[in-house]
Design a protein around this motif. Structure first.
Motif, PDB file in Angstrom:
ATOM      1  N   CYS A   1     -27.985  11.605 -20.983  1.00 50.04           N
ATOM      2  CA  CYS A   1     -28.664  12.729 -21.636  1.00 50.04           C
ATOM      3  C   CYS A   1     -28.505  12.622 -23.153  1.00 50.04           C
ATOM      4  O   CYS A   1     -29.482  12.757 -23.911  1.00 50.04           O
ATOM      5  CB  CYS A   1     -28.099  14.049 -21.115  1.00 50.04           C
TER       6      CYS A   1
ATOM      7  N   CYS B   1     -27.485  17.057 -15.959  1.00 48.31           N
ATOM      8  CA  CYS B   1     -27.184  17.439 -17.338  1.00 48.31           C
ATOM      9  C   CYS B   1     -28.504  17.698 -18.055  1.00 48.31           C
ATOM     10  O   CYS B   1     -29.466  16.942 -17.880  1.00 48.31           O
ATOM     11  CB  CYS B   1     -26.434  16.293 -18.016  1.00 48.31           C
TER      12      CYS B   1
ATOM     13  N   ALA C   1     -30.069  13.177 -14.024  1.00 53.09           N
ATOM     14  CA  ALA C   1     -29.374  13.470 -12.772  1.00 53.09           C
ATOM     15  C   ALA C   1     -28.827  12.180 -12.187  1.00 53.09           C
ATOM     16  O   ALA C   1     -29.510  11.154 -12.175  1.00 53.09           O
ATOM     17  CB  ALA C   1     -30.332  14.118 -11.782  1.00 53.09           C
ATOM     18  N   SER C   2     -27.568  12.254 -11.723  1.00 48.61           N
ATOM     19  CA  SER C   2     -26.924  11.057 -11.173  1.00 48.61           C
ATOM     20  C   SER C   2     -25.911  11.481 -10.113  1.00 48.61           C
ATOM     21  O   SER C   2     -25.597  12.665  -9.989  1.00 48.61           O
ATOM     22  CB  SER C   2     -26.222  10.284 -12.300  1.00 48.61           C
TER      23      SER C   2
ATOM     24  N   THR D   1     -34.585  17.684  -9.127  1.00 50.18           N
ATOM     25  CA  THR D   1     -33.496  17.399  -8.182  1.00 50.18           C
ATOM     26  C   THR D   1     -33.882  17.671  -6.724  1.00 50.18           C
ATOM     27  O   THR D   1     -33.092  17.413  -5.825  1.00 50.18           O
ATOM     28  CB  THR D   1     -32.253  18.242  -8.525  1.00 50.18           C
TER      29      THR D   1
ATOM     30  N   GLY E   1     -24.718  15.416 -10.015  1.00 51.91           N
ATOM     31  CA  GLY E   1     -24.565  16.017 -11.337  1.00 51.91           C
ATOM     32  C   GLY E   1     -25.876  16.025 -12.092  1.00 51.91           C
ATOM     33  O   GLY E   1     -26.644  15.056 -12.042  1.00 51.91           O
TER      34      GLY E   1
ATOM     35  N   ALA F   1     -24.676  11.135 -16.082  1.00 49.90           N
ATOM     36  CA  ALA F   1     -25.644  12.169 -16.471  1.00 49.90           C
ATOM     37  C   ALA F   1     -25.391  12.639 -17.905  1.00 49.90           C
ATOM     38  O   ALA F   1     -26.322  12.738 -18.710  1.00 49.90           O
ATOM     39  CB  ALA F   1     -25.562  13.349 -15.502  1.00 49.90           C
ATOM     40  N   PHE F   2     -24.120  12.891 -18.245  1.00 49.85           N
ATOM     41  CA  PHE F   2     -23.777  13.323 -19.608  1.00 49.85           C
ATOM     42  C   PHE F   2     -24.171  12.263 -20.629  1.00 49.85           C
ATOM     43  O   PHE F   2     -24.832  12.546 -21.626  1.00 49.85           O
ATOM     44  CB  PHE F   2     -22.261  13.559 -19.736  1.00 49.85           C
TER      45      PHE F   2
ATOM     46  N   HIS G   1     -22.748  11.026 -10.150  1.00 49.21           N
ATOM     47  CA  HIS G   1     -21.534  11.542 -10.790  1.00 49.21           C
ATOM     48  C   HIS G   1     -21.830  11.972 -12.218  1.00 49.21           C
ATOM     49  O   HIS G   1     -22.764  11.469 -12.854  1.00 49.21           O
ATOM     50  CB  HIS G   1     -20.429  10.477 -10.773  1.00 49.21           C
ATOM     51  N   ARG G   2     -20.997  12.863 -12.748  1.00 44.59           N
ATOM     52  CA  ARG G   2     -21.331  13.531 -14.009  1.00 44.59           C
ATOM     53  C   ARG G   2     -21.366  12.622 -15.229  1.00 44.59           C
ATOM     54  O   ARG G   2     -22.144  12.842 -16.136  1.00 44.59           O
ATOM     55  CB  ARG G   2     -20.378  14.695 -14.261  1.00 44.59           C
ATOM     56  N   GLN G   3     -20.493  11.595 -15.273  1.00 47.29           N
ATOM     57  CA  GLN G   3     -20.374  10.828 -16.507  1.00 47.29           C
ATOM     58  C   GLN G   3     -21.700  10.174 -16.902  1.00 47.29           C
ATOM     59  O   GLN G   3     -22.104  10.207 -18.061  1.00 47.29           O
ATOM     60  CB  GLN G   3     -19.290   9.746 -16.373  1.00 47.29           C
TER      61      GLN G   3
END
Lengths: 83, 155
Positions: free
Chosen positions: B108, B29, B97-98, B19, B27, B104-105, B100-102
């Motif tokens: 992953c 993950c 890594a992105s 990162t 985000g 990334a989740f 926004h979190r969605q």
């Protein structure tokens, strides 16, 4: 062609890698497996259950009807269990 | 980015490097797989991971490329170890890594689900009864099947 064996296929055949020249009639993955099966009792045991074996030709997953030719790298292995 | 190695890895150092110098990342993950000391009711003393050098890297790279195509990722990392491992040892790291979190989740989970069914690794367990090759699980196929669609996912 080069034939590689991994995991229990290596244990049962007793070889990790062999350089082979199959006869002209061996043109597909399925025909190659039939030919390999007769090489030794160990090969016969390793190849008895075809559903338990995955095949890669030149490091790409292959199916029974896919072609094989001289110079190819063929790998035989069980379903993968990494991760 | 993908790596296949015998050595252990440091999660903190890896994600920090992943990162670094990219403020677009909002985000991160990560997933780390470890060696269990039990398989079903049997105890496991150690495990050896065999792989197919060449094809392993090729498959991991393809899975990583697919994740970047499906999700708007800024960075990703897959590290998979091989060789002999003890219970508690780290086996695999997936980090995404992105902005926004969605994404990334989802990416992953996609990466670990797919590599478990596509990357040519095989686990051999050492148990009190001797050595045995681990059998593939249908539940892993089902997990990978969830991602079988080829369309781009929501970012």
């Amino acid at each position: 062609m080069k034939v590689l064996y991994f995991a229990w296929l290596k244990t049962k055949t007793g070889v990790g890698e062999e350089e082979l020249s199959p006869p002209a009639g061996v043109a597909t993955v399925a025909q190659l497996l039939d030919w390999l099966e007769a090489r030794s009792p160990g090969h016969g045991e390793a190849l008895a259950d075809r559903h338990a074996i995955r095949i890669a030709v030149n490091q790409e997953y292959a199916r029974p009807g896919d072609p094989v030719k001289a110079g190819d790298e063929i790998a035989l292995f069980p379903p993968v269990t990494g991760g | 980015m993908i790596r296949v190695q015998r050595e252990d890895f440091d999660l903190g150092a890896e994600v920090k490097a992943l990162t670094a110098r990219n403020p677009r990342i909002g985000g991160l993950c990560s997933f780390v797989g470890l060696v269990r000391d039990m398989h079903g009711d049997d105890s496991v003393r150690a495990m050896t991971l065999e792989h197919y050098p060449g094809m392993t890297e090729k498959m991991l790279q393809r899975i990583d490329d697919e994740a970047h195509w499906r999700w708007p990722l800024e960075a990703s990392l897959v590290i998979h170890r091989h060789g002999r491992l003890d219970p508690g040892d780290q086996i695999v790291l997936v980090a995404t890594a992105s902005p926004h979190r969605q994404a990334a989740f989802e990416a992953c989970q996609f990466l670990i689900d797919w590599l478990k069914t596509q990357a040519p690794f095989w686990k051999k367990e050492e148990t009190p009864e001797g050595e045995r090759w681990v059998e593939a699980r249908e539940s892993d196929d089902a997990a990978a099947e969830r991602w079988a669609g080829t369309g781009k996912a929501a970012g």
